[in-house]
Design an enzyme around this catalytic site. Structure first.
Site, PDB file in Angstrom:
ATOM      1  N   LYS A  57      -3.507 -11.522  -9.455  1.00  0.00           N
ATOM      2  CA  LYS A  57      -4.857 -11.920  -9.078  1.00  0.00           C
ATOM      3  C   LYS A  57      -5.921 -10.928  -9.508  1.00  0.00           C
ATOM      4  O   LYS A  57      -5.646  -9.774  -9.818  1.00  0.00           O
ATOM      5  CB  LYS A  57      -4.931 -12.155  -7.573  1.00  0.00           C
ATOM      6  CG  LYS A  57      -4.790 -10.923  -6.725  1.00  0.00           C
ATOM      7  CD  LYS A  57      -5.148 -11.252  -5.277  1.00  0.00           C
ATOM      8  CE  LYS A  57      -5.209  -9.982  -4.449  1.00  0.00           C
ATOM      9  NZ  LYS A  57      -5.802 -10.185  -3.131  1.00  0.00           N
ATOM     10  N   LYS A 107       0.838  -1.213   0.000  1.00  0.00           N
ATOM     11  CA  LYS A 107       0.000   0.000   0.000  1.00  0.00           C
ATOM     12  C   LYS A 107       0.869   1.258   0.000  1.00  0.00           C
ATOM     13  O   LYS A 107       0.543   2.241  -0.663  1.00  0.00           O
ATOM     14  CB  LYS A 107      -0.922   0.038   1.227  1.00  0.00           C
ATOM     15  CG  LYS A 107      -1.942  -1.066   1.276  1.00  0.00           C
ATOM     16  CD  LYS A 107      -3.151  -0.754   0.417  1.00  0.00           C
ATOM     17  CE  LYS A 107      -4.266  -1.744   0.673  1.00  0.00           C
ATOM     18  NZ  LYS A 107      -4.739  -2.497  -0.450  1.00  0.00           N
ATOM     19  N   LYS A 134     -10.225  -5.307  -7.956  1.00  0.00           N
ATOM     20  CA  LYS A 134     -10.732  -4.068  -8.554  1.00  0.00           C
ATOM     21  C   LYS A 134      -9.645  -3.033  -8.662  1.00  0.00           C
ATOM     22  O   LYS A 134      -9.659  -2.204  -9.542  1.00  0.00           O
ATOM     23  CB  LYS A 134     -11.798  -3.405  -7.690  1.00  0.00           C
ATOM     24  CG  LYS A 134     -12.767  -4.286  -7.079  1.00  0.00           C
ATOM     25  CD  LYS A 134     -13.676  -3.461  -6.174  1.00  0.00           C
ATOM     26  CE  LYS A 134     -13.721  -4.049  -4.800  1.00  0.00           C
ATOM     27  NZ  LYS A 134     -14.307  -5.354  -4.775  1.00  0.00           N
TER      28      LYS A 134
END
Ligand code: TRP
Length: 331
Positions: free
Chosen positions: A194, A111, A197
């Site tokens: 993977k 992140k 969204k």
């Protein structure tokens, strides 16, 4: 009976990765365990949704849980923010979570790399909140994908540390759980990694996507220029399409295209057409129920209220005991 907890962050509609990676397990587990399935709206606050988006996203996940077959009579389905005891346990666990270990979490590092302008404390303590979600019901089984393994290890660490600090075997150790040995990483359509969204437009196929949308997304999936020798290993983007076939297509269909690939006769357009149709068939019943349930506001209200009551009952018991263990006393 063993207790199960799992949740999905409410950041929009659910995709095939959520369905095959998690929800199918939820649906099976609800018959055998004491299950708590929630919508992780507190976790979604790390990305600062607007109030309107926050609510729409929570509603989508609730509707899609129900449409996918989670039964509110069997499992407890609730919205995380309805259970304030979770936030309280999060506070207590934070006192025993160390900066160094939180900074080392791979999801945190990812992140930070992806959004260097929004490295907030909520992001750093995301694993503590997740531990609170699990420990609040003293769960032992957590149906999640491989990518959550490290978070579960941290949940065990925080629970054990609490037990040691107060010298009481209070929280049991939660472990990841999967019914099948089958693929739990569902790849996306962009050829890398993977389904998710946040990986960009078109990478994820949503349960709510109309057939035309699914066809369009699959036809745009990344492929290469074809095999150049017989029986060669498949590059990642091609393997991903085959992996998707293993979840939505029949073994015969898979074998058919696998043979064509190995003989160098494959036409990716045909493979994608088949994959899209199989995805449409696999999701059709869910899609229909999504549309029905989304328009049934009284039913959604009833499910959410009933779930909140049941979840709070369990959570309040834990918090009462935790407060006693910590030493809070009323005068
Ligand atoms: N971190 C999980 C994910 O991104 C979502 C989640 C939050 C969760 N709290 C949880 C999963 C508790 C299982 C149990 O998928």
């Amino acid at each position: 009976m063993e207790t199960v907890v799992s949740g999905i962050r409410s950041t929009g509609n659910l995709h095939l990765g959520n369905y095959y990676g998690a929800i199918q397990n939820f649906v099976k587990m609800q018959h055998e365990y004491n299950c708590f399935f929630f919508i992780a709206d507190l976790h979604s606050l790390t990305t600062h949704p607007t109030p309107a988006n926050l609510h729409t996203n929570v509603k989508s996940v609730l509707v899609e849980y129900l449409a996918a077959g989670i039964d509110p009579e069997k499992a407890t389905i609730y919205v995380q923010s309805d259970v304030q005891e979770i936030a309280e346990l999060y506070l207590y666990l934070n006192m025993n979570a160390y900066l160094g270990e939180l900074e080392r979490s791979t999801s945190f590092k990812d992140k930070v790399r992806a959004h260097p302008d929004n490295v907030n404390a909520g992001l750093l303590t995301y694993p503590v909140l997740m531990a609170a979600d699990i420990l609040i019901h003293r769960a032992t089984k957590v149906p999640v994908g491989k990518d959550q393994e490290q978070h579960l290890e941290m949940a065990r660490t925080f629970g054990n540390r609490f037990n040691r600090l107060y010298n009481k075997e209070y929280f049991p150790e939660p472990y990841a759980f999967n019914f099948s040995e089958k693929l739990v990483k569902i790849p996306g359509l962009d050829g890398k990694g993977k389904m998710g969204k946040s990986e960009g437009e078109g990478n994820a196929v949503f349960l709510s996507d109309a057939p035309e949308v699914i066809r369009k997304k699959v036809m745009r999936a990344v492929t290469d220029s074809g095999p150049i020798k017989e029986n060669q290993a498949k590059p990642e983007e091609i393997q991903n399409l085959f992996d998707l076939m293993t979840v939505v297509s029949t073994p015969d269909t898979y074998a058919h295209f696998d043979n064509l690939y190995n003989n160098m006769q494959i036409r990716y357009g045909d493979l994608k057409k088949q994959l899209a149709e199989d995805m449409i068939i696999a999701t059709a019943p869910i899609r229909e129920r999504i549309n029905e349930i989304a328009n049934d506001a009284p039913y959604l209200r009833q499910v959410a209220r009933y779930g909140a009551i049941k979840a709070r009952e369990s959570a309040a018991k834990t918090i009462k005991e935790v407060r006693e263990i910590i030493g809070f006393k009323s005068f």
